[in-house]
Scaffold this active site. Structure first.
Site, PDB file in Angstrom:
ATOM      1  N   ARG A 142       5.477 -14.308   9.536  1.00  0.00           N
ATOM      2  CA  ARG A 142       5.787 -12.887   9.634  1.00  0.00           C
ATOM      3  C   ARG A 142       7.047 -12.714  10.467  1.00  0.00           C
ATOM      4  O   ARG A 142       7.234 -13.399  11.473  1.00  0.00           O
ATOM      5  CB  ARG A 142       4.617 -12.141  10.282  1.00  0.00           C
ATOM      6  N   GLU A 194       0.862  -1.179   0.000  1.00  0.00           N
ATOM      7  CA  GLU A 194       0.000   0.000   0.000  1.00  0.00           C
ATOM      8  C   GLU A 194       0.902   1.234   0.000  1.00  0.00           C
ATOM      9  O   GLU A 194       1.806   1.329   0.831  1.00  0.00           O
ATOM     10  CB  GLU A 194      -0.884   0.017   1.240  1.00  0.00           C
ATOM     11  N   LYS A 209       3.486  -1.040  11.152  1.00  0.00           N
ATOM     12  CA  LYS A 209       3.329   0.252  10.493  1.00  0.00           C
ATOM     13  C   LYS A 209       2.586   1.241  11.396  1.00  0.00           C
ATOM     14  O   LYS A 209       2.909   2.433  11.434  1.00  0.00           O
ATOM     15  CB  LYS A 209       2.590   0.083   9.169  1.00  0.00           C
TER      16      LYS A 209
END
Length: 557
Positions: free
Chosen positions: A263, A37, A273
């Site tokens: 992850r 993104e 984030k």
């Protein structure tokens, strides 16, 4: 590429994909993608995801795409797009011509939504977000159908067209998939496919006022680009049934397959984030490129090399679950990478003046020092020597403790690449009693490199000539978090290491570094590896960031 000989071929993800490809599920070449993104900057966890997709494509002789998931104009910006492309190229994962934008597929994604409505698989819902949350149920209780779930296909088509044409207020209606409100997988409880947003998109302007959700747009974008494997982190595993539902209902031939890997987190740093944004916007750090952050911009500014990051993610390998890796592994690989690449110079961070009383005053001698003891190809440099030099304050002890082998009253040490000196007199401030100067003598017969085979000393210390030294500010970095604990709420002050950055002003460095370029890296004798700061260095002031000490010191505290 002969994947059978790849030493990493035992990784679970590789073995799983290899087994699937043996059944020939695709009539096209392997193709993977990284879909960020454009609402922030890449970090070390992003590097792991990029590496996984990029290398898997390579191992099966396929292609790799960078595709921006730009479906939320409220948070996205062209500067993030540019930064992500730049960071990926710097890191060594260049997508070349394969750069795509989800927003370019807006018409196709809209048509896909219309197709689902025509099949009776999607409907327009007027529930508010709060009402929808109540209808959704819980992990132990099924959801309840929306009162708008049984609208006719014709009514849904008309309402969805009016949503597209901007006839309804923002957030007043959404398009939802019609799947199963009683599903044990809450992702399948009639998820939202489209929502109304009135905001200018960085790429399409005001052409659209409805935007697809990621879970709907992503599989369609993959299918458009011919992606074979959507490799994503483990938190998307529960979304896989929705990914497959969308492709199945759209009757996609040879649909892409989603597969998950673990992850990655690192000790002592923040990779979320959301938390990174809190640190930046709360002023706890100096921006997204702060050298204490694990953003690629921060790591690059601090001095980490692309090769060391690549080695790190390769060493970690494909992990199945959320794993935390000690950052000391990255630091170790960084040292290995820098060891044979950097010129070793002398830098004095806490200067103590030394006057060599028997050296000719006003005379300068150029001494030849090797640039790297392990890499002769880096050659040698000339270092000026004079009667007044500076040494590290910690390299002198007036009342030495047992085991101290550096300079002391009536003691002798070797100056690196130069001569033996002997401390004859200690000068102190009459008020504070602090040592301000040492008066020493040198032995001209002990010049380094002259073949002298005489007496020996136990200590060798570094130095700089007072009249030739270059002033610079030094930023010493340690881990940002004290104990890998995240704050409750946003009270970061309680968990941040107060010594995560220590600034040493007016350090003195030999003149070799005077023309150093931004990002250029050096080894400072005994202090570690340093890089020229890209943001703070000016024509009149050099600033160095310590990338990493010569040895890991954190775990010893």
């Amino acid at each position: 590429m002969n994947t059978e000989q790849d030493p990493r071929s035992d990784h679970f993800l590789y073995k799983e994909i290899r087994a699937e490809l043996q059944t020939l599920p695709f009539g096209r070449v392997m193709c993977t993608r990284f879909p960020p993104e454009p609402n922030g900057y890449l970090h070390i966890g992003s590097a792991y995801a990029i590496h996984t997709n990029y290398r898997m494509a390579q191992r099966f002789n396929g292609t790799f795409h960078l595709r921006f998931d730009d479906t939320n104009p409220l948070k996205e910006d062209i500067r993030y797009v540019q930064a992500i492309i730049e960071d990926m190229k710097w890191l060594g994962y260049d997508p070349e011509s394969h750069i795509y934008y989800g927003s370019d597929y807006s018409e196709t994604i809209y048509d896909a939504a219309v197709q689902l409505i025509r099949k009776g698989k999607a409907y327009v819902c007027d529930l508010t977000p709060e009402e929808m949350k109540l209808h959704r149920g819980t992990l132990t209780e099924p959801g309840t159908d929306s009162p708008y779930r049984n609208r006719s296909i014709e009514e849904n088509l008309a309402l969805f067209r009016k949503m597209k044409e901007g006839e309804f207020p923002a957030s007043s209606k959404v398009l939802r998939a019609k799947i199963d409100m009683k599903s044990p997988n809450m992702t399948l409880r009639d998820p939202v496919l489209y929502r109304i947003l009135y905001a200018e998109h960085y790429r399409t302007g005001t052409e659209w006022c409805i935007f697809p959700m990621y879970d709907f747009a992503h599989p369609i974008q993959d299918a458009i680009e011919g992606i074979t494997y959507s490799l994503c982190s483990i938190e998307f595993k529960e979304h896989r049934p929705l990914y497959e539902w969308v492709l199945n209902e759209l009757e996609t031939p040879e649909p892409p397959r989603q597969r998950e890997f673990g992850r990655l987190s690192l000790t002592g740093v923040v990779t979320s984030k959301r938390f990174l944004r809190q640190l930046v916007e709360g002023g706890y750090v100096d921006g997204w490129d702060d050298p204490r952050l694990p953003t690629l911009r921060g790591l690059r500014r601090r001095g980490y090399t692309p090769e060391s990051i690549q080695s790190f993610v390769e060493e970690v390998g494909n992990i199945r679950a959320h794993s935390t890796v000690d950052i000391s592994l990255l630091d170790q690989l960084l040292r290995q990478d820098l060891k044979a690449k950097t010129v070793s110079v002398m830098a004095v961070l806490q200067p103590l003046k030394v006057v060599i009383t028997n050296y000719p005053e006003g005379e300068t001698e150029l001494l030849s020092l090797e640039n790297n003891s392990e890499n002769g190809a880096l050659g040698t440099r000339e270092v000026p020597f004079s009667s007044t030099i500076y040494i590290e304050r910690e390299d002198f002890m007036e009342h030495p403790v047992k085991g101290f082998h550096r300079l002391m009253p009536q003691g002798e040490v070797r100056l690196k690449g130069a001569y033996f000196i002997r401390c004859e007199e200690v000068i102190k401030d009459p008020v504070s009693g602090e040592v301000t100067e040492l008066r020493c003598t040198y032995d001209p017969l002990t010049k380094s490199g002259s073949g002298f085979e005489g007496r020996k000393v136990k200590g060798t210390i570094h130095w700089v000539s007072a009249s030739h030294a270059v002033e610079a500010d030094i930023h010493l970095y340690e881990r940002l978090l004290l104990d890998d604990k995240l704050p409750e709420g946003d009270n970061w002050a309680e968990v941040l290491n107060p010594n995560s950055r220590v600034i040493v002003s007016k350090a003195l460095i030999e003149p070799y570094i005077e023309t150093a370029a931004p990002e250029q890296k050096f080894q400072f004798f005994r202090h570690g590896y340093f890089a020229v700061d890209t943001r703070l260095t000016t024509d009149h002031q050099l600033v160095f960031n310590r990338i990493v000490p010569l040895k890991d010191s954190w775990n010893k505290r």
